[in-house]
Design an enzyme around this catalytic site. Structure first.
Site, mmCIF file in Angstrom:
data_model
loop_
_atom_site.group_PDB
_atom_site.id
_atom_site.type_symbol
_atom_site.label_atom_id
_atom_site.label_comp_id
_atom_site.label_asym_id
_atom_site.label_seq_id
_atom_site.Cartn_x
_atom_site.Cartn_y
_atom_site.Cartn_z
ATOM 1 N N GLU A 150 -43.502 36.716 52.159
ATOM 2 C CA GLU A 150 -43.547 36.172 50.804
ATOM 3 C C GLU A 150 -42.221 35.554 50.377
ATOM 4 O O GLU A 150 -42.118 34.962 49.309
ATOM 5 C CB GLU A 150 -43.949 37.289 49.825
ATOM 6 N N CYS A 194 -48.314 47.042 46.607
ATOM 7 C CA CYS A 194 -47.311 48.093 46.479
ATOM 8 C C CYS A 194 -46.093 47.819 47.379
ATOM 9 O O CYS A 194 -45.042 48.431 47.213
ATOM 10 C CB CYS A 194 -47.909 49.459 46.772
ATOM 11 N N HIS A 195 -46.238 46.864 48.299
ATOM 12 C CA HIS A 195 -45.090 46.512 49.149
ATOM 13 C C HIS A 195 -44.006 45.821 48.327
ATOM 14 O O HIS A 195 -42.868 45.704 48.778
ATOM 15 C CB HIS A 195 -45.523 45.624 50.319
ATOM 16 N N TYR A 233 -39.068 51.138 41.417
ATOM 17 C CA TYR A 233 -39.959 52.241 41.042
ATOM 18 C C TYR A 233 -39.825 52.539 39.556
ATOM 19 O O TYR A 233 -40.803 52.839 38.873
ATOM 20 C CB TYR A 233 -39.637 53.494 41.881
ATOM 21 N N ASN A 289 -51.997 54.404 47.335
ATOM 22 C CA ASN A 289 -52.722 53.165 47.048
ATOM 23 C C ASN A 289 -53.801 52.912 48.100
ATOM 24 O O ASN A 289 -53.480 52.721 49.269
ATOM 25 C CB ASN A 289 -51.727 51.991 47.030
#
Lengths: 160, 206
Positions: free
Chosen positions: B201, B174-175, B143, B166
Site C-alpha cells: 500500500e 488491522c494491518h 493502537y 479480527n
C-alpha cells in the site's frame, strides 16, 4: 460434542454412501439418490440430538432413498423380454451382473448385502438401517448371500 | 466359495473417487439453490498464502490465514459460532476472490464487500474493528488512535486483542494499526505478512 461442519461430515461419508447407493440402486440412479440423501440430511442437520451416531443416521437415510429411487425406476421401466445370458461368463459373473442379482433380492436382504459389502456397515449400524436387532441383521446378510449363491449357480448352469 | 462371493461383493462397485468428488460438488450447488447453505466456504490462494474465506447471507464472515493446511479449525469455529450448515462453494466466494486479486495487483484500494460481523461480537471489539475499517488505504494509525476512536484511548491492550481476533483481516485492515514510535506491533498472519501488506500500500511508518 457439537455437530461437525456439514462439509466435513459430507466428505467423511461420501465414498461409503456412494458405494451403498450404487449397490442398492445401481450406478445410473446412485447420483440422484446421493444428492437426495445429503439434501435431506442437510435439512435435518441442525436439529439433530447431540450424541447422534452420524454414520448410522446417514446410512439409514441413504438406504431409504436408494430403495425409493430404485422403485421409481422400476415403476417406469418398459417391460422387455429377458435379455440373453450372452454377457455372463460361464463360471465368473461380471461384478456388474452380480450387483444386478443383489438388486433382485427382497428389500431387506438387498439392503443387508448392500450395507454390509457396499458400505462396510457394522452389524450394529446395519441393524439401525434395517430397524431390527444385530442378530437379525446378520441373518439377513446370510440369507441374502445364500440366495445369491443359488441364483448365480442357476445362471452359470444356464450359460453352459 | 463363501470367500469368493464376499470378496467379489467387496470389490470396486464402480463408485470411483473422482465421481464421488463430482457428486459432492453438485450436491453443494443444489443445496445452495434450495437456500440450505448458511455458510459458503472456499480456500483462496493469495500472494500471502492460502486463506479460508467464509460468507453468509449477511456478508463476508471470515478470511482466515490457513496454517499447516488446517482448515478444520476455522470450519469448526464457524459451525460452533455461526451455523453447522457449511458447504464448500467456490462460486459464492468469487467476488471476494476477484477483489482480493485486484487488491494484491495494486488495482483496488477499497473493498466493495458487505462484512458479516457475527464472529466479532458486540461492544468494544466491534467498535475497534469498525474504526479500523475506516483507516484509509496506505495510511496507518496507532493502537492508541484506534482505542480512542472506539471510545477508550487507554484501552490499548483490549484494542490489541480485538485486532488480533479480527476474523476478516485484509478487508478489515488491522494491518494498518501500528505502534506509536515505529514498531509494527502484532499480526495474526505473521509480521512478515503485515510488512508486505503495508509495503504493497506504500504506507509510511510513523
Amino acid at each position: 460434542m457439537s455437530l461437525p461442519p456439514f462439509q466435513t461430515f459430507l466428505v467423511a461419508h461420501a465414498d461409503r454412501i456412494h458405494r451403498l447407493l450404487v449397490a442398492v440402486a445401481g450406478r445410473q440412479e446412485a447420483g440422484d439418490a446421493f444428492q437426495e440423501t445429503f439434501l435431506a440430511a442437510l435439512r435435518a442437520y441442525p436439529d439433530l440430538p447431540p450424541n447422534t451416531d452420524l454414520g448410522a443416521w446417514i446410512a439409514t437415510i441413504a438406504a431409504r432413498k436408494g430403495i425409493d429411487v430404485h422403485r421409481r425406476r422400476a415403476r417406469h421401466a418398459i417391460p422387455v423380454a429377458e435379455p440373453p445370458e450372452r454377457a455372463v461368463e460361464a463360471h465368473e459373473p461380471a461384478d456388474a451382473a452380480l450387483w444386478e442379482e443383489v438388486r433382485r433380492l427382497p428389500t431387506k436382504q438387498r439392503l443387508a448385502v448392500a450395507g454390509r459389502f457396499g458400505a462396510d456397515l457394522s452389524y450394529d449400524h446395519l441393524a439401525r438401517v434395517l430397524d431390527c436387532s444385530p442378530a437379525a441383521a446378520r441373518r439377513s446378510v446370510h440369507e441374502g448371500l445364500t440366495k445369491l449363491r443359488r441364483r448365480i449357480a442357476v445362471r452359470t448352469e444356464g450359460a453352459r | 466359495m463363501t470367500e469368493d462371493l464376499e470378496a467379489r461383493l467387496r470389490a470396486d462397485l464402480d463408485a470411483r473417487g473422482d465421481r464421488t468428488d463430482e457428486l459432492i460438488r453438485t450436491t453443494a450447488t443444489a443445496a445452495d439453490h434450495e437456500g440450505l447453505v448458511d455458510v459458503a466456504v472456499a480456500v483462496l490462494d493469495t500472494p500471502v498464502g492460502p486463506v479460508l474465506a467464509a460468507t453468509t447471507a449477511r456478508g463476508l464472515a471470515m478470511l482466515q490465514y490457513v496454517r499447516d493446511g488446517d482448515v478444520e479449525g476455522p470450519l469448526e469455529e464457524l459451525a460452533r459460532r455461526v451455523s453447522p450448515r457449511i458447504l464448500e462453494l467456490p462460486e459464492r466466494l468469487s467476488p471476494v476472490e476477484h477483489q482480493l486479486r485486484a487488491y494484491f495487483a495494486g488495482e483496488r484500494r477499497t473493498f466493495d464487500l458487505a462484512v458479516d460481523w457475527e464472529l466479532v461480537g458486540s461492544g468494544f471489539a466491534r467498535r475497534v474493528l469498525q474504526a479500523t475499517a475506516r483507516i484509509p488505504y496506505g495510511q496507518v494509525r496507532t493502537y492508541t488512535d484506534v482505542a480512542g476512536e472506539a471510545g477508550n484511548p487507554r484501552a490499548t491492550r483490549a484494542t490489541g486483542n480485538a485486532l488480533g481476533a479480527n476474523p476478516v483481516p485484509i478487508v478489515v485492515p488491522c494491518h494498518r494499526v501500528v505502534r506509536m514510535g515505529g514498531g509494527l506491533g502484532g499480526y495474526s498472519g505473521g509480521l512478515d505478512v503485515k510488512e508486505r501488506l503495508l509495503a504493497l500500500e506504500g504506507a509510511r511508518m510513523m
